[in-house]
Structures are given as structure tokens and as C-alpha cells.
Design a protein around this motif. Sequence first.
Motif, PDB file in Angstrom:
ATOM      1  N   GLU A   1       1.016  -1.262   0.069  1.00  6.40           N
ATOM      2  CA  GLU A   1       0.086  -0.036  -0.141  1.00  6.40           C
ATOM      3  C   GLU A   1       0.999   1.245  -0.002  1.00  6.40           C
ATOM      4  N   LYS A   2       1.820   1.161   0.846  1.00  3.45           N
ATOM      5  CA  LYS A   2       3.018   2.191   0.604  1.00  3.45           C
ATOM      6  C   LYS A   2       3.410   2.607  -0.654  1.00  3.45           C
TER       7      LYS A   2
ATOM      8  N   LYS B   1       1.111   6.485  -7.143  1.00  3.42           N
ATOM      9  CA  LYS B   1      -0.081   7.089  -7.820  1.00  3.42           C
ATOM     10  C   LYS B   1      -0.096   8.501  -7.215  1.00  3.42           C
ATOM     11  N   VAL B   2       0.307   8.699  -5.917  1.00  2.45           N
ATOM     12  CA  VAL B   2       0.061  10.056  -5.424  1.00  2.45           C
ATOM     13  C   VAL B   2       1.230  10.795  -5.495  1.00  2.45           C
ATOM     14  N   PHE B   3       2.164  10.415  -5.487  1.00  3.17           N
ATOM     15  CA  PHE B   3       3.385  11.125  -5.858  1.00  3.17           C
ATOM     16  C   PHE B   3       3.886  12.092  -4.709  1.00  3.17           C
ATOM     17  N   LEU B   4       3.357  11.744  -3.424  1.00  2.00           N
ATOM     18  CA  LEU B   4       3.949  12.461  -2.264  1.00  2.00           C
ATOM     19  C   LEU B   4       4.476  11.514  -1.226  1.00  2.00           C
ATOM     20  N   ILE B   5       5.016  12.077  -0.341  1.00  2.00           N
ATOM     21  CA  ILE B   5       5.998  11.120   0.801  1.00  2.00           C
ATOM     22  C   ILE B   5       5.277  11.782   1.988  1.00  2.00           C
TER      23      ILE B   5
ATOM     24  N   SER C   1      -8.081  12.681  -4.924  1.00  2.00           N
ATOM     25  CA  SER C   1      -9.116  11.889  -5.445  1.00  2.00           C
ATOM     26  C   SER C   1      -8.465  10.480  -5.155  1.00  2.00           C
ATOM     27  N   ILE C   2      -7.247  10.428  -5.675  1.00  2.00           N
ATOM     28  CA  ILE C   2      -6.537   9.027  -5.632  1.00  2.00           C
ATOM     29  C   ILE C   2      -6.185   8.712  -4.276  1.00  2.00           C
ATOM     30  N   CYS C   3      -5.729   9.659  -3.652  1.00  3.07           N
ATOM     31  CA  CYS C   3      -5.072   9.452  -2.180  1.00  3.07           C
ATOM     32  C   CYS C   3      -6.263   9.017  -1.454  1.00  3.07           C
TER      33      CYS C   3
END
Length: 542
Positions: free
Chosen positions: A81-82, A88-92, A144-146
Motif C-alpha cells: 500500500e505504501k 500514484k499520489v507522488f507524495l511522501i 481523489s486518488i489519495c
Amino acid sequence: MSLDTNNRSKIPMNLPTDCLVEVLRHLKYDITSLYSCILVNRLWCKFSIPLLWCSPFEFTRHNNKSELIIQTYVSCFSEEEKNQFYDKVFLIPDFQELAPTFNYPSYLHNLDIPTFESAVRNWFHGIWKNYAPESSKFSLSTFSICKRIIGHMLFDRSIGFRALKMSRDEQDHTFYFDILTNSGIHHRLSQLQRFELCYNVTRNNDAKLIVEGIIKLFSTLSRYVHKLNHISFIFGTESPILQLNIAKSFADLIKSQNKLKSLELYKFWDQSTANEIYSALNSQSNSLECLKILGAKDFIQMLPFLESCSKLETLYITPSIINSEIISWREIPLKNLYFHHYTEPRMITSTMSPILRMSTKTLTSLTLQRVNLEHLNIIEKYCQLLKSLTLSISCSQLSRFCKIISLMELESLTLKKVLDDLTFDITSVQDLALSIPKSLINFGIGFKMTPQTLALFLRKCRAKLIGLDLYYYFNMIDDSYLEIFIQHAKENNCFERLNFEEAPSTHLRSVLDRPSKLLEHAKNIISIKKFKFGANPSDDIS
């Protein structure tokens, strides 16, 4: 019930597990005590954590800590999941190196999706600022993906939901129907007891997709969910065809339940949809206890169903015109009757008279808005057994009203002034105080009073009041009112509680929002709480 962590040593550690679990269940909505229980020992912590996390967003409704709940859920991500989140979210986000001791998502029983979305949005705002501080707006598509990743994780991990609330998201309305793709959805929903759906179709190009999604949702629930106690459905559309298609699938959901106890339905009525719903409700006539139907255009359509209900105690209804000549006048066992939405006085009269006549032997609680003399005469004729009465009234009707209530044995009375004039003159207030039945224990005030008028009312009131409910139009007050309440409590030992309706706007503040020594002194003498604007005073929020 509240537990002091300083006295933990006094609590017997050999309390049987079954007894401990039962004790902790009584603290389910007492967050402060549950936090204290976590600190007692590992066993207490083990059984307290699931209670804290079965409906976590309930505890953050009035503060800004909802994003901490999402961060905790995100910390429970598996490695897969990580990686999905990174890709897909491109955030950390701040993932913990070690997995949490508890599997928090598994404890989630009550899911309010609008509140969940708000919490994810707050959390997403924080990490977006760290990721792209130069950007003033975050990406809705990335959000939305998040939301979907976290939402699917909660559905996958939960051992089963007891309550599910859904309402439309303008930017991403398909998210609600996407949950049906989760594997094992029947296990997640099979124990569902409460379901709420609010949808309003405003964009024609989305209407077909939305209706197909709702029908699929109802079909899934009809197939796997048979233990619902409560259903609430608000659906708005101008298309009769869409209404009828939705009504058929909604009727199937009603018929699929074993013992439905409560139904709320809004904005959904023409003759064809009403026939579908009432036909389905006949299957629940031996279990339904509360029916809230607003917007029904023809009470006569509803009446045969009401007459067939053996346990229906509470009815919320919008008044309509009734031809009394075709009424059978069979008795109905209503105890609580609520007329909602302001409408023409003749509509209130047309609906009110037959219902009160048919329930005159059982009705104990009545709520209606602006009344006239004809309505008061109907109340006097058919409501001799009333214990609770709530209404809005003008000065011209107050004298007649006082004569009526003086002969009743009310225990609770809420009086609201009509909006064109929120103040009664001091003579009227004195007449009201002298007319209050001695049986009254709780009085709700929904009109303005000066401190002097309030003091006069409390001094002249015939009843020994235990509690007062102060509605918004009254409670924007200062310390002078508190002094009166304190003095009244000292003089009357029976006076125990004050409930304040919170202001509809955060810019409006009452005395409860301004902490002071006088307020703390008052709280030591009287129980003082707030309740949500437009809600029931028993639903306190502080």
C-alpha cells in the motif's frame, strides 16, 4: 462515569475479563475516560483501544484533530500500500518505520464518508504544502486518488461496519459506488445496522451514471444486508423517471430487511414513487417504530399504511390537504408527532385534526411550527394526554394558549416566538409563568427576554423546574443572565441543568464561549451544556 488516572492503584486488577469489557462498553462515548483506561495496564488498553477507534471521527467533530486519525491510519499501510501510494499520489507522507502496535482500521465500525473525506482533505493539505509549498492549490485529481487508496484500505481491513453514512461529493461522486468493488464487501456490510445516503442530482450529464450507481448500491445492500434498524435516504431530482427507477430499487432494500425500526425519506415524492414505497413499507408494519417522511404530497396515500402499523410511535410529516370524508378514522398508536416545514395554516389544520383525532388516546408528544387559534382549539380537543409540547406562537395567541396549558399535565414545554417578533411583553411573560402547569419539569425558551423579564418569569413560575433549554434566539446573553440562573438554583434546589443551543455561525458567541470565573461558578451549581443548532437538547456536544 469518569476515571482518574491518579487512582489507578485503587482499581482491582483481578477484575474478570467479561466484567471489564462490559464496564468499558459503558464508556464508549466518553473519550476522556477511555484515554484514562488505556493507561491502566495492557489488558485495559487492549479492550479500550477498539472502543476509541470504532467511530473515531465522532470525537473530532468539533476540533481540528481529524488529520491525526488519517495519519494513524496511513501508518498502518502495508509495504504494498505504501508503494501504491508513492506511485500514484507522488507524495511522501511521514510513514513510521515500525508498524503500530494496533491494527486501527480493523476497529472501524461506524463510517461517515463525508467526515472521512474532510479528514483526508485536512491531512492531504498538510503533506501537499510540504511537497509543493509554492502551489496555493492542491491537485484535486491527486487528492481523489489519495482518498480512494485510504478508503479502500479501511474497507479491506475493517472486520465489519455497523453504520455507514454517504453523501454526494461534487468533484468525485463515483467514489461512493466504487466501494462495491472491494473484495469481501458482503462480509464488511452483513452486520450493518444503520445506513444513510444523501444525493442531489444537479448535472444532467451525470444523472444516468449516478442513478445506475445508486441502484447498484441498493441492489448490493438488498443482497447482503438484512439487519438494518435505520435507513435515511435524501434524493433530489426533477426527473420523474429517475425518481421511479430509484424508488423501485429502494423499495427492494426496504423489503429485504428483517426488522426495520426507523425510516427517514426526503424529496422523493409523486404518486408512483409513493405507491412503491408504501407497498414496501407494509413488509415492515410489525417492526417500524419511527417514520420520517417529508415532502409527501398526499397523506391519504400514507394513511392505510399507518393504520396497519402495530408499533409505530413516532411520525414526522409535512402537512398536506386532506379530504376528511374518505378517512376511516381507525385508531393509530402514535405517541410522538412532529409537523415539519412551515406551510400554509390550512394545510396544518387539514392534516393535524385527523391525525390527532385518531391518536388522541396515545399521543404524548407534539411538535409543530407557527400556530393559529384554530390549531390551539384542536390541541385542546384532542391532546389531553400530552406530556411534551413544542410550538411557535405569536402574541395574539398567547392568552388562549395560557388557558389551554394551565389545564394540562405537561412535563416538557418548548415555546418559540415567530420570527417577525421575537419578544413577548412583560405582562404576557407573567401570564405565561402563572399558567405553567405544576407538573412541568423542563421548559424550552425560544424567544428573547431581558434579565429583568427572565427573573420575573422564574419567580412567578408555578412549576419547580428541573431544567431549561435556551434556544439560539435567547442565548446570546451576558453574565447578568448567569447571575439570575445561579440565584434561582440557590433558591430552588430542584433546578439542575441548563442546555444552550449553539449559534448557527462561528462568528456569533454566547456566554459559554467566553470562559469566566462566573461561568465556572455556575457550572459548579448547575449542569451547563450546549447542543447543536437545530438539534434536540438531549444531543449535547459539550
